[in-house]
Write an enzyme that holds these catalytic residues in place. Structure first.
Site: not given
Length: 251
Positions: A125-127
């Site tokens: 995941h990222c933002m």
């Protein structure tokens, strides 16, 4: 802190900060996405399944929903954003990338390979789940599945429509493709891929799995797709193609 604020934590990260006013969370760095980000973030609490029973792709919102991740059997999390806090260290095995500018593909892939060997389901995941984390997943497909960048992009995009690589991330992927294969295989047709540039209504949306060419879904995951169609009859991976730049700009 006023009582009203204590009673109304952020619904995304669970910490107390003025999320709706755009304040950055002092604990995990979470913030409200701007207008352009909100328009392309995938709606839904569950992350996208990229490879069955193994590799999942999502946002910080997805990563913050521990019970839903457990329900999917996810036990490990690859965090690609240094400013995002790992919220549930007692529940998941985390691995975090430390550079907020350059993606450490080899570091990430080493962790993902370990997860695969140990048959553990992992969330990357990222933002927002649209650029950094998809790029890491594409790098894994290139390195471990032997797929070229165009093929890896198509596979991920079909499973998470909100993917929109930035220009910086796209460039890093192109360089990584050249590092692995010794060249960039093809140049994406400008009329087919916008990759985050200002949208033009006249630009056609990529048409995946059309009758103009064989689908990569007809092949096992461990067999690199050889040829498939992009957009209006555009074909990637042409025989005897020369070295070219993968043109993937972004906002």
């Amino acid at each position: 802190m006023r009582k009203r604020e204590r009673e109304n934590p952020c619904l995304i990260c669970g910490h107390y900060h003025k999320y709706e006013e755009g304040e950055v969370c002092g604990i995990c760095g979470h913030r409200m996405a701007d207008t352009s980000e909100r328009s392309s973030i995938q709606v839904g609490a569950f992350p996208s399944e990229i490879l069955p029973d193994f590799l999942y792709l999502g946002s910080y919102d997805n990563a913050s929903r521990s019970e839903l991740l457990k329900a999917q059997g996810i036990s490990r999390i690859l965090n690609t954003v240094p400013s995002c806090q790992n919220l549930y260290r007692n529940s998941f095995l985390y691995h975090s990338l430390q550079d907020d500018k350059s993606l450490s593909f080899d570091d990430a892939i080493q962790f993902l390979e370990q997860c695969e060997r140990e048959k553990a389901r992992v969330l990357v995941h990222c933002m927002s789940g649209k650029s950094r984390s998809p790029a890491v997943v594409m790098s894994y497909l290139m390195k471990c599945k032997g797929w070229r960048l165009a093929q890896s992009y198509q596979w991920v995009k079909e499973r998470r429509a909100s993917v929109e690589l930035t220009q910086v991330v796209s460039q890093q992927l192109q360089e990584y493709e050249q590092k692995i294969f010794g060249s960039n295989e093809t140049t994406f047709p400008a009329e087919t891929f916008s990759f985050g540039f200002a949208k033009n209504d006249a630009v056609p949306v990529p048409a995946f799995n059309t009758s103009t060419g064989p689908s990569i879904f007809d092949r096992p995951l461990d067999v690199p797709p050889q040829q498939f169609a992009f957009g209006a009859g555009q074909t990637v991976n042409q025989p005897n193609s020369g070295v070219g730049d993968v043109s993937m700009g972004g906002a």
